[in-house]
Each structure stands twice: as C-alpha cells, then as structure tokens.
Motif scaffolding. Structure first.
Motif, PDB file in Angstrom:
ATOM      1  N   ALA A 140       0.838  -1.138   0.058  1.00  0.00           N
ATOM      2  CA  ALA A 140       0.005  -0.138   0.041  1.00  0.00           C
ATOM      3  C   ALA A 140       0.906   1.267   0.017  1.00  0.00           C
ATOM      4  CB  ALA A 140      -0.768   0.039   1.159  1.00  0.00           C
ATOM      5  N   PRO A 141       1.506   1.258  -1.114  1.00  0.00           N
ATOM      6  CA  PRO A 141       2.511   2.879  -1.199  1.00  0.00           C
ATOM      7  C   PRO A 141       1.696   3.912  -1.287  1.00  0.00           C
ATOM      8  CG  PRO A 141       2.266   1.400  -3.445  1.00  0.00           C
ATOM      9  CD  PRO A 141       1.927   0.774  -2.195  1.00  0.00           C
ATOM     10  N   VAL A 142       1.933   5.038  -0.904  1.00  0.00           N
ATOM     11  CA  VAL A 142       1.153   6.169  -0.870  1.00  0.00           C
ATOM     12  C   VAL A 142       1.851   7.468  -1.571  1.00  0.00           C
ATOM     13  CG1 VAL A 142       0.592   5.524   1.510  1.00  0.00           C
ATOM     14  CG2 VAL A 142       2.581   7.300   1.149  1.00  0.00           C
TER      15      VAL A 142
ATOM     16  N   GLY B 275      -3.540  13.876   6.649  1.00  0.00           N
ATOM     17  CA  GLY B 275      -4.261  12.731   6.389  1.00  0.00           C
ATOM     18  C   GLY B 275      -5.245  12.627   5.043  1.00  0.00           C
ATOM     19  N   LYS B 276      -4.371  13.036   3.983  1.00  0.00           N
ATOM     20  CA  LYS B 276      -4.913  13.300   2.711  1.00  0.00           C
ATOM     21  C   LYS B 276      -4.031  12.374   1.770  1.00  0.00           C
ATOM     22  CE  LYS B 276      -7.329  17.445   3.352  1.00  0.00           C
ATOM     23  NZ  LYS B 276      -7.592  18.859   3.118  1.00  0.00           N
ATOM     24  N   LEU B 277      -3.541  11.519   2.030  1.00  0.00           N
ATOM     25  CA  LEU B 277      -2.614  10.587   1.417  1.00  0.00           C
ATOM     26  C   LEU B 277      -3.412   9.993   0.346  1.00  0.00           C
ATOM     27  CD1 LEU B 277       0.097   9.300   3.575  1.00  0.00           C
ATOM     28  CD2 LEU B 277       0.478  11.014   1.843  1.00  0.00           C
ATOM     29  N   ALA B 278      -3.018   9.663  -1.025  1.00  0.00           N
ATOM     30  CA  ALA B 278      -3.483   8.481  -1.902  1.00  0.00           C
ATOM     31  C   ALA B 278      -2.896   7.370  -1.598  1.00  0.00           C
ATOM     32  CB  ALA B 278      -3.343   9.083  -3.287  1.00  0.00           C
ATOM     33  N   ILE B 279      -3.820   6.195  -1.423  1.00  0.00           N
ATOM     34  CA  ILE B 279      -3.150   5.167  -1.002  1.00  0.00           C
ATOM     35  C   ILE B 279      -3.577   3.979  -2.141  1.00  0.00           C
ATOM     36  CG2 ILE B 279      -2.945   3.312   0.608  1.00  0.00           C
ATOM     37  CD1 ILE B 279      -4.105   5.397   2.867  1.00  0.00           C
ATOM     38  N   PHE B 280      -2.575   3.175  -2.753  1.00  0.00           N
ATOM     39  CA  PHE B 280      -2.641   2.267  -3.663  1.00  0.00           C
ATOM     40  C   PHE B 280      -2.601   0.850  -2.925  1.00  0.00           C
ATOM     41  CE2 PHE B 280       0.040   5.836  -5.307  1.00  0.00           C
ATOM     42  CZ  PHE B 280      -1.065   6.717  -5.521  1.00  0.00           C
ATOM     43  N   ALA B 281      -3.687   0.127  -2.633  1.00  0.00           N
ATOM     44  CA  ALA B 281      -3.575  -0.961  -2.244  1.00  0.00           C
ATOM     45  C   ALA B 281      -3.670  -2.170  -2.995  1.00  0.00           C
ATOM     46  CB  ALA B 281      -4.666  -1.108  -0.983  1.00  0.00           C
TER      47      ALA B 281
ATOM     48  N   PRO C  52     -10.387   1.329   8.071  1.00  0.00           N
ATOM     49  CA  PRO C  52     -10.680   2.276   9.318  1.00  0.00           C
ATOM     50  C   PRO C  52      -9.197   2.973   9.485  1.00  0.00           C
ATOM     51  CG  PRO C  52     -11.693   0.287   9.953  1.00  0.00           C
ATOM     52  CD  PRO C  52     -11.184  -0.085   8.468  1.00  0.00           C
ATOM     53  N   LEU C  53      -8.091   2.125   9.368  1.00  0.00           N
ATOM     54  CA  LEU C  53      -6.704   2.466   9.349  1.00  0.00           C
ATOM     55  C   LEU C  53      -6.428   3.281   8.433  1.00  0.00           C
ATOM     56  CD1 LEU C  53      -5.118  -0.540  10.793  1.00  0.00           C
ATOM     57  CD2 LEU C  53      -5.911   1.324  12.252  1.00  0.00           C
ATOM     58  N   PHE C  54      -6.418   3.089   6.799  1.00  0.00           N
ATOM     59  CA  PHE C  54      -6.246   3.679   5.722  1.00  0.00           C
ATOM     60  C   PHE C  54      -6.946   5.112   5.861  1.00  0.00           C
ATOM     61  CE2 PHE C  54      -5.607  -0.558   3.758  1.00  0.00           C
ATOM     62  CZ  PHE C  54      -4.108  -0.338   3.779  1.00  0.00           C
ATOM     63  N   GLY C  55      -8.383   5.128   6.212  1.00  0.00           N
ATOM     64  CA  GLY C  55      -9.017   6.149   6.346  1.00  0.00           C
ATOM     65  C   GLY C  55      -8.559   7.401   7.072  1.00  0.00           C
ATOM     66  N   ILE C  56      -7.617   6.895   8.408  1.00  0.00           N
ATOM     67  CA  ILE C  56      -7.116   8.125   9.006  1.00  0.00           C
ATOM     68  C   ILE C  56      -5.982   8.460   8.315  1.00  0.00           C
ATOM     69  CG2 ILE C  56      -5.854   8.427  11.259  1.00  0.00           C
ATOM     70  CD1 ILE C  56      -7.487   5.974  12.273  1.00  0.00           C
ATOM     71  N   LEU C  57      -5.373   8.003   7.499  1.00  0.00           N
ATOM     72  CA  LEU C  57      -4.011   8.397   6.783  1.00  0.00           C
ATOM     73  C   LEU C  57      -4.338   9.014   5.615  1.00  0.00           C
ATOM     74  CD1 LEU C  57      -2.138   5.042   7.556  1.00  0.00           C
ATOM     75  CD2 LEU C  57      -2.158   7.180   8.812  1.00  0.00           C
ATOM     76  N   GLY C  58      -5.506   8.678   4.895  1.00  0.00           N
ATOM     77  CA  GLY C  58      -5.821   9.203   3.459  1.00  0.00           C
ATOM     78  C   GLY C  58      -7.125   8.577   2.863  1.00  0.00           C
ATOM     79  N   ARG C  59      -7.093   8.322   1.554  1.00  0.00           N
ATOM     80  CA  ARG C  59      -7.869   7.697   0.615  1.00  0.00           C
ATOM     81  C   ARG C  59      -7.448   6.641  -0.043  1.00  0.00           C
ATOM     82  NH1 ARG C  59      -8.974   8.003  -4.670  1.00  0.00           N
ATOM     83  NH2 ARG C  59      -7.636   9.766  -4.906  1.00  0.00           N
ATOM     84  N   VAL C  60      -7.820   5.469   0.323  1.00  0.00           N
ATOM     85  CA  VAL C  60      -7.338   4.086  -0.118  1.00  0.00           C
ATOM     86  C   VAL C  60      -8.205   3.952  -1.502  1.00  0.00           C
ATOM     87  CG1 VAL C  60      -8.847   2.689   1.439  1.00  0.00           C
ATOM     88  CG2 VAL C  60      -6.658   1.611   0.289  1.00  0.00           C
ATOM     89  N   THR C  61      -7.498   3.051  -2.551  1.00  0.00           N
ATOM     90  CA  THR C  61      -7.899   2.528  -3.598  1.00  0.00           C
ATOM     91  C   THR C  61      -7.622   1.170  -3.729  1.00  0.00           C
ATOM     92  OG1 THR C  61      -8.207   4.676  -4.840  1.00  0.00           O
ATOM     93  CG2 THR C  61      -8.426   2.964  -6.198  1.00  0.00           C
ATOM     94  N   TYR C  62      -8.452   0.288  -3.832  1.00  0.00           N
ATOM     95  CA  TYR C  62      -7.898  -1.064  -4.019  1.00  0.00           C
ATOM     96  C   TYR C  62      -7.944  -1.228  -5.492  1.00  0.00           C
ATOM     97  CZ  TYR C  62      -7.887  -6.167  -4.526  1.00  0.00           C
ATOM     98  OH  TYR C  62      -7.624  -7.469  -4.964  1.00  0.00           O
ATOM     99  N   VAL C  63      -6.496  -1.539  -5.876  1.00  0.00           N
ATOM    100  CA  VAL C  63      -6.019  -1.579  -7.433  1.00  0.00           C
ATOM    101  C   VAL C  63      -5.794  -3.151  -8.075  1.00  0.00           C
ATOM    102  CG1 VAL C  63      -5.172   0.645  -7.122  1.00  0.00           C
ATOM    103  CG2 VAL C  63      -3.551  -1.109  -6.498  1.00  0.00           C
TER     104      VAL C  63
ATOM    105  N   CYS D  83       1.365   0.438  -9.277  1.00  0.00           N
ATOM    106  CA  CYS D  83       0.385   1.909  -9.371  1.00  0.00           C
ATOM    107  C   CYS D  83       1.166   2.836  -8.518  1.00  0.00           C
ATOM    108  CB  CYS D  83      -0.947   1.578  -8.258  1.00  0.00           C
ATOM    109  SG  CYS D  83      -1.971   2.969  -8.582  1.00  0.00           S
ATOM    110  N   LYS D  84       1.939   2.685  -7.838  1.00  0.00           N
ATOM    111  CA  LYS D  84       2.875   3.906  -7.298  1.00  0.00           C
ATOM    112  C   LYS D  84       4.086   4.124  -8.189  1.00  0.00           C
ATOM    113  CE  LYS D  84       4.823   6.890  -4.708  1.00  0.00           C
ATOM    114  NZ  LYS D  84       5.387   6.449  -3.191  1.00  0.00           N
ATOM    115  N   ILE D  85       4.654   3.299  -8.944  1.00  0.00           N
ATOM    116  CA  ILE D  85       5.558   3.207  -9.909  1.00  0.00           C
ATOM    117  C   ILE D  85       5.058   4.165 -11.210  1.00  0.00           C
ATOM    118  CG2 ILE D  85       7.078   2.379 -11.780  1.00  0.00           C
ATOM    119  CD1 ILE D  85       7.197  -0.070  -9.554  1.00  0.00           C
ATOM    120  N   ALA D  86       3.908   3.924 -11.374  1.00  0.00           N
ATOM    121  CA  ALA D  86       2.934   4.600 -12.669  1.00  0.00           C
ATOM    122  C   ALA D  86       2.893   6.150 -12.061  1.00  0.00           C
ATOM    123  CB  ALA D  86       1.706   4.115 -13.001  1.00  0.00           C
TER     124      ALA D  86
END
Length: 309
Positions: free
Chosen positions: A131-133, A143-149, A161-172, A181-184
């Motif tokens: 889950a890089p960010v 707490g506004k990171l984009a998270i690529f899971a 719930p944990l990802f929501g504290i850190l930012g917005r998670v997208t399951y990729v 996704c992070k490399i791109a």
C-alpha cells in the motif's frame, strides 16, 4: 463482510506496529496516535522515536519484538532491500507475526517483492498488503494521502478504518499491484515536476513575476497537484524533503529498468519521458542533493541554464 477477521479494527482492540518513522512515517504514526490507537514503533536509533513516545507511542526492541505484540504492522522504509531484511529475514517480522495478523508495506518498493511477501505471509497464516502512498509530507500530516492497495480485497476492506485515518485508499488489484500503481504515479509526478521546473526557469528568464505566473496558470491546463504542493516551495527555494530526490531515482528505475518484471513475462515498456526524469534526478543526486525534496529538481534545470544559486 467476507474477511478472515472476526474482530473489527478499533482503537480499543487493534494493536498497531510501525517500522520507518521518518518524515512520512512519523506523521502517519502521529495521526494513528491522535485517533486513539495503541502504536508500537521500532527504530534502529531509539532517539528518533522520542517525539512519538511523547505522544504515547511505545518502543519495541526489535522487529520481531514488535511483531509479537501487533495485529497490524506498517512498514515505511527506503528501498526494497530494506523491506526484504525487515520482513523476510530469519529475525524479521514474519518470523514472529501472529497468525491472522497483517503487514502493510507503505514503502515504494518492487512489485515482485510484494508478491513474494504476500506468498510468505500466507504460508504463515498471515496477510500482506502492498500500500504505497502519494501526497508528500503535507498529505501525511493532513491525512490526505492517496493510498494504492494491492493484495486480498477483503483484507484491504478490513483495514479501511486505518487507511481512512491516513488518507483515501483505492484497491487496485492483487499482490504487487499497489507497487505497480505507485511506480506509474511516480512516472507522472516526475514528468510534472520537470515541466513545472522548466516553466519556472523560462518564466524567470522572461522577467515574469514567478508567483504571479503560477497564480495565472494554475487554474488552467498547466495546473496540477504537483504545482499545489511544490510550486511555492520551488519559488521560495524550500527544498525540505517530503520525499527524497534519491528515492525518485529508485522509483523511476523500477519502471524504466525493470528487468525482474521482464523475466516474469510482464514485459518492459518504452518510457522516454521517465528515463529523462530519472537521469535528471540522478544528476541531482550527483550534485550532492539526493537528500533534498523532489521539488529540488528545479536546481538541475537552473544549473543547465547557468542559473545556479
């Protein structure tokens, strides 16, 4: 919810472990502590944990010690070999992680390594999510990171719930997809940073007011989150790192020079823009500026134009 976890993620029930408390990691831990979670951190230099300890974090003596007392362990490290050592070594996280626990790797690391960690975790009855960010130090603090899971979708949902504290998670997608996704993402960011650097250098040579120039163009097609995050910093020569320039060389290299993915049949695409971005960030490192923020790329363009400061 169809997950292997009967216990919901809550501050009163979930024990968090964290390894990697630099600029990004430290800010992310602070957010979890503020949300009421019990967080244990490990640092090779314990003095680096003092600020987090003052906020309520506990200190582990080793990665294995941390794993023993955690339900979810986050890692935010520098390079793939660091991740391999911390997670997969004989005394690493997986050697002591409890069954059913999860490792979440926020490092910008290699997709193949993420797949290897996922497989090793499953053999032990554990889970792994890559889950890089993206969002820099500002995004981490706010707490506004984009998270690529990447990994198992049910596990990502369980961890939401944990990802929501850190930012917005997208399951990729499956294991390794988060890293891809992070490399791109970094390929796009590198191109944006280069374009912004050249735009500012050209505007200065044209005797334009740089702040006025940025205000005039940011609402048009030239505007971007990169401009929002880094434009003012570039103008004010604020090169304090949210992410190190040397890490961009690593990230872009995983896209441009990805022989390991080619060996696995994934193929390598031709990325001339990313290759140029990597070369310019490598020049920044060669200039002794590898520990500066990525917005320092403008210094390379200035050097090329004999505008060094």
């Amino acid at each position: 919810m169809n997950t292997p976890y009967p216990t919901p993620i809550t501050p009163t029930q979930t024990r968090i472990g964290w390894i990697g408390i630099g600029v990004m990691g430290g800010a992310m831990v602070s957010r979890l502590l503020s949300a009421g979670y019990f967080v244990t951190v490990y640092a090779r230099n314990p003095s680096k944990a003092l600020s987090l300890q003052s906020q309520g974090a506990h200190l582990a003596l080793s990665p294995a010690h941390l794993a023993e007392q955690s339900d979810v362990v986050f890692t935010m490290l520098g390079h793939p070999p660091d991740v391999r050592q911390i997670v997969l070594s004989d005394s690493g996280l997986l050697s002591s992680l409890n069954k059913g626990a999860a490792i979440v790797d926020n490092t910008s690391s290699h997709p193949a390594l993420a797949r290897e960690i996922f497989a090793a975790a499953r053999k032990r009855g554990c889970w792994a999510v890559d889950a890089p960010v993206s969002g820099g130090d500002i995004g981490a603090a706010d707490g506004k990171l984009a998270i690529f899971a990447g990994g198992d979708s049910g596990v990502v949902e369980w961890l939401s719930p944990l990802f929501g504290i850190l930012g917005r998670v997208t399951y990729v997608g499956s294991a390794g997809c988060g890293m891809s996704c992070k490399i791109a993402n970094q390929i796009a960011v590198g191109g944006n940073l280069l374009g912004l650097s050249e735009g500012l250098v050209f505007a200065e040579r044209a005797d334009l007011d740089l702040k006025q120039w940025m205000e005039s163009v940011k609402g048009g097609a030239a505007g971007s989150m990169v401009m929002e995050l880094f434009g003012k910093r570039m103008i004010e020569r604020d090169f304090r790192p949210g992410g190190f320039a040397e890490y961009m060389v690593k990230d872009l290299g995983m896209g441009v020079d990805d022989e390991e993915e080619e060996e696995e049949g994934c193929g390598v695409v031709s990325l001339p823009g990313a290759a140029l971005s990597k070369q310019l960030f490598a020049a920044m490192v060669a200039n002794g500026d590898g520990k500066l923020g990525t917005q320092g790329l403008i210094s390379v363009i200035e050097r090329i134009n004999n505008m060094s400061r």
